[in-house]
Design an enzyme around this catalytic site. Structure first.
Site, PDB file in Angstrom:
ATOM      1  N   GLY A  31     -35.523   6.822  11.471  1.00  0.00           N
ATOM      2  CA  GLY A  31     -34.879   5.759  12.575  1.00  0.00           C
ATOM      3  C   GLY A  31     -33.387   6.396  12.522  1.00  0.00           C
ATOM      4  O   GLY A  31     -32.581   5.720  13.266  1.00  0.00           O
ATOM      5  N   SER A  32     -33.278   7.622  12.478  1.00  0.00           N
ATOM      6  CA  SER A  32     -31.950   8.175  12.720  1.00  0.00           C
ATOM      7  C   SER A  32     -31.652   8.266  14.313  1.00  0.00           C
ATOM      8  O   SER A  32     -30.428   8.062  14.733  1.00  0.00           O
ATOM      9  CB  SER A  32     -31.514   9.588  11.840  1.00  0.00           C
ATOM     10  OG  SER A  32     -32.381  10.602  12.656  1.00  0.00           O
ATOM     11  N   ASN A  33     -32.603   8.428  15.069  1.00  0.00           N
ATOM     12  CA  ASN A  33     -32.483   8.882  16.387  1.00  0.00           C
ATOM     13  C   ASN A  33     -32.280   7.214  16.967  1.00  0.00           C
ATOM     14  O   ASN A  33     -31.376   6.998  17.965  1.00  0.00           O
ATOM     15  CB  ASN A  33     -33.602   9.340  17.136  1.00  0.00           C
ATOM     16  CG  ASN A  33     -33.572  10.913  17.198  1.00  0.00           C
ATOM     17  OD1 ASN A  33     -32.656  11.234  18.014  1.00  0.00           O
ATOM     18  ND2 ASN A  33     -34.215  11.549  16.354  1.00  0.00           N
TER      19      ASN A  33
ATOM     20  N   MET B 294     -44.835   7.898  15.420  1.00  0.00           N
ATOM     21  CA  MET B 294     -45.771   9.078  14.998  1.00  0.00           C
ATOM     22  C   MET B 294     -47.261   8.878  15.284  1.00  0.00           C
ATOM     23  O   MET B 294     -48.225   9.201  14.591  1.00  0.00           O
ATOM     24  CB  MET B 294     -45.648   9.325  13.288  1.00  0.00           C
ATOM     25  CG  MET B 294     -44.382   9.748  12.945  1.00  0.00           C
ATOM     26  SD  MET B 294     -43.820  11.331  13.956  1.00  0.00           S
ATOM     27  CE  MET B 294     -44.825  12.527  12.991  1.00  0.00           C
TER      28      MET B 294
ATOM     29  N   LEU C  86     -50.196   7.878  21.623  1.00  0.00           N
ATOM     30  CA  LEU C  86     -50.602   6.931  22.428  1.00  0.00           C
ATOM     31  C   LEU C  86     -51.743   7.225  23.705  1.00  0.00           C
ATOM     32  O   LEU C  86     -51.538   8.303  24.169  1.00  0.00           O
ATOM     33  CB  LEU C  86     -49.480   6.294  23.207  1.00  0.00           C
ATOM     34  CG  LEU C  86     -48.236   5.775  22.301  1.00  0.00           C
ATOM     35  CD1 LEU C  86     -47.052   5.783  22.767  1.00  0.00           C
ATOM     36  CD2 LEU C  86     -48.581   4.427  21.669  1.00  0.00           C
TER      37      LEU C  86
ATOM     38  N   HIS D 244     -38.569  15.200  21.226  1.00  0.00           N
ATOM     39  CA  HIS D 244     -39.590  16.141  20.515  1.00  0.00           C
ATOM     40  C   HIS D 244     -38.583  17.016  19.675  1.00  0.00           C
ATOM     41  O   HIS D 244     -37.890  18.036  20.519  1.00  0.00           O
ATOM     42  CB  HIS D 244     -40.465  16.594  21.329  1.00  0.00           C
ATOM     43  CG  HIS D 244     -41.472  17.600  20.630  1.00  0.00           C
ATOM     44  ND1 HIS D 244     -42.647  17.178  19.848  1.00  0.00           N
ATOM     45  CD2 HIS D 244     -41.420  19.017  20.441  1.00  0.00           C
ATOM     46  CE1 HIS D 244     -43.337  17.979  19.311  1.00  0.00           C
ATOM     47  NE2 HIS D 244     -42.618  19.344  19.712  1.00  0.00           N
TER      48      HIS D 244
ATOM     49  N   LEU E  80     -50.040  15.646  25.701  1.00  0.00           N
ATOM     50  CA  LEU E  80     -49.234  15.375  24.556  1.00  0.00           C
ATOM     51  C   LEU E  80     -47.933  16.417  24.642  1.00  0.00           C
ATOM     52  O   LEU E  80     -47.999  17.535  25.034  1.00  0.00           O
ATOM     53  CB  LEU E  80     -49.857  15.756  23.378  1.00  0.00           C
ATOM     54  CG  LEU E  80     -49.207  15.478  21.911  1.00  0.00           C
ATOM     55  CD1 LEU E  80     -48.654  14.019  21.726  1.00  0.00           C
ATOM     56  CD2 LEU E  80     -50.006  16.047  20.939  1.00  0.00           C
ATOM     57  N   ASP E  81     -46.731  15.832  24.542  1.00  0.00           N
ATOM     58  CA  ASP E  81     -45.563  16.571  24.594  1.00  0.00           C
ATOM     59  C   ASP E  81     -45.306  17.441  26.111  1.00  0.00           C
ATOM     60  O   ASP E  81     -44.959  18.476  25.803  1.00  0.00           O
ATOM     61  CB  ASP E  81     -45.359  17.661  23.422  1.00  0.00           C
ATOM     62  CG  ASP E  81     -45.224  16.552  22.071  1.00  0.00           C
ATOM     63  OD1 ASP E  81     -44.896  15.394  22.183  1.00  0.00           O
ATOM     64  OD2 ASP E  81     -45.859  17.240  21.041  1.00  0.00           O
TER      65      ASP E  81
ATOM     66  N   GLU F 217     -30.197  16.267  18.224  1.00  0.00           N
ATOM     67  CA  GLU F 217     -31.048  15.253  18.662  1.00  0.00           C
ATOM     68  C   GLU F 217     -30.235  13.631  19.094  1.00  0.00           C
ATOM     69  O   GLU F 217     -30.306  13.094  20.014  1.00  0.00           O
ATOM     70  CB  GLU F 217     -32.254  14.803  17.885  1.00  0.00           C
ATOM     71  CG  GLU F 217     -33.199  15.917  17.826  1.00  0.00           C
ATOM     72  CD  GLU F 217     -34.466  15.476  16.690  1.00  0.00           C
ATOM     73  OE1 GLU F 217     -34.857  14.277  16.743  1.00  0.00           O
ATOM     74  OE2 GLU F 217     -35.051  16.399  16.146  1.00  0.00           O
TER      75      GLU F 217
HETATM   76  C1  GRF Z   1     -37.209  13.397  15.058  1.00  0.00           C
HETATM   77  O1  GRF Z   1     -37.038  14.776  14.646  1.00  0.00           O
HETATM   78  C2  GRF Z   1     -37.686  13.349  16.214  1.00  0.00           C
HETATM   79  O2  GRF Z   1     -37.419  14.357  16.980  1.00  0.00           O
HETATM   80  C3  GRF Z   1     -39.181  13.441  15.916  1.00  0.00           C
HETATM   81  O3  GRF Z   1     -39.485  12.709  14.868  1.00  0.00           O
HETATM   82  C4  GRF Z   1     -38.077  12.603  13.974  1.00  0.00           C
HETATM   83  C5  GRF Z   1     -37.709  11.188  13.849  1.00  0.00           C
HETATM   84  O4  GRF Z   1     -36.512  11.136  12.924  1.00  0.00           O
HETATM   85  N1  GRF Z   1     -40.006  12.729  17.224  1.00  0.00           N
HETATM   86  P1  GRF Z   1     -35.940   9.644  12.960  1.00  0.00           P
HETATM   87  O5  GRF Z   1     -36.963   8.696  12.521  1.00  0.00           O
HETATM   88  O6  GRF Z   1     -35.448   9.419  14.548  1.00  0.00           O
HETATM   89  O7  GRF Z   1     -34.730   9.895  12.080  1.00  0.00           O
END
Ligand code: GRF
Length: 207
Positions: free
Chosen positions: A12-14, A90, A93, A109, A144-145, A174
């Site tokens: 959950g860092s993003n 992860m 969908l 991504h 995908l992506d 990110e």
């Molecule tokens: C990130 O590297 C994002 O780009 C990828 O999964 C990772 C998630 O990290 N899709 P976080 O859970 O946001 O820390």
């Protein structure tokens, strides 16, 4: 203000970077909820620490991918989102889900798309010997992506990099590029023309 729902599976860092921006910039009212497909996702605590409602939708509770997508979609739809931000979610969908929320799904991504779709992006970048790597924010399409690219950030690959050191350098970027794109989507400042996109400046940046 429009409604935002965020999907997570892990750290959950993003998510944290987006919630922090929302708090600092005054758009927290848009954040309707965070949904995780894993009960042990650390990002759930991040959401709670910002006072954001959380829900767990475990994919393991469903017999098929389609059944999970349908149930997840119903939970999301109840929150009436205008934007759904995937933050390390992860699960792939399915097409029906992507069509249901067409134009509203955004993902980050950890590679410079269209290079290195899928998993293990940092290890694969090192294996291929690329000198530059990075991250991409894109609209989600059923391929995908491969949806329209909204933002990218580039980092150098250093001689002694490991997948971990490279991932850490990319992650800083990110956290820098994802929140402004989410905000732009909420504010209707994103234009698309096929795969080409344009983000209009925020009103306060207009002279
Ligand atoms: C990130 O590297 C994002 O780009 C990828 O999964 C990772 C998630 O990290 N899709 P976080 O859970 O946001 O820390």
């Amino acid at each position: 203000m429009k409604n935002l729902v965020l999907l997570i599976s892990g750290r959950g860092s993003n998510l944290q970077s987006i919630l922090q921006a929302a708090r600092e910039q005054g758009w927290m009212d848009s954040v309707r909820g965070v949904i995780s497909n894993r009960a042990d996702a650390a990002g759930l605590d991040v959401a709670r620490s910002f006072g954001v409602p959380t829900q767990i939708m475990a994919h393991t509770d469903f017999a098929s991918r389609e059944a999970f997508d349908q149930a997840l979609g119903d939970v999301i739809a109840a929150l009436q989102p205008d934007v759904i931000a995937l933050c390390g979610f992860m699960r792939v969908l399915g097409e029906a889900f992507v069509t249901r929320f067409s134009g509203k799904l955004v993902n980050i991504h950890p590679s410079l798309l269209p290079a290195f779709t899928g998993l293990r992006t940092h290890a694969r970048a090192l294996e291929e010997g690329v000198k530059w790597h990075g991250a991409t924010v894109h609209l989600v399409s059923s391929a995908l992506d491969h949806g329209p690219i909204l933002a990218q950030a580039v980092v150098p690959v250093l001689d002694d990099d490991t997948p971990q050191s490279l991932a850490a350098r990319v992650l800083v970027e990110e956290h820098r590029i994802y929140p402004p794109v989410v905000r732009a989507l909420l504010e209707g400042r994103v234009q698309t023309d096929g795969l080409r996109t344009r983000i209009l400046p925020a009103p306060e940046h207009l002279s």
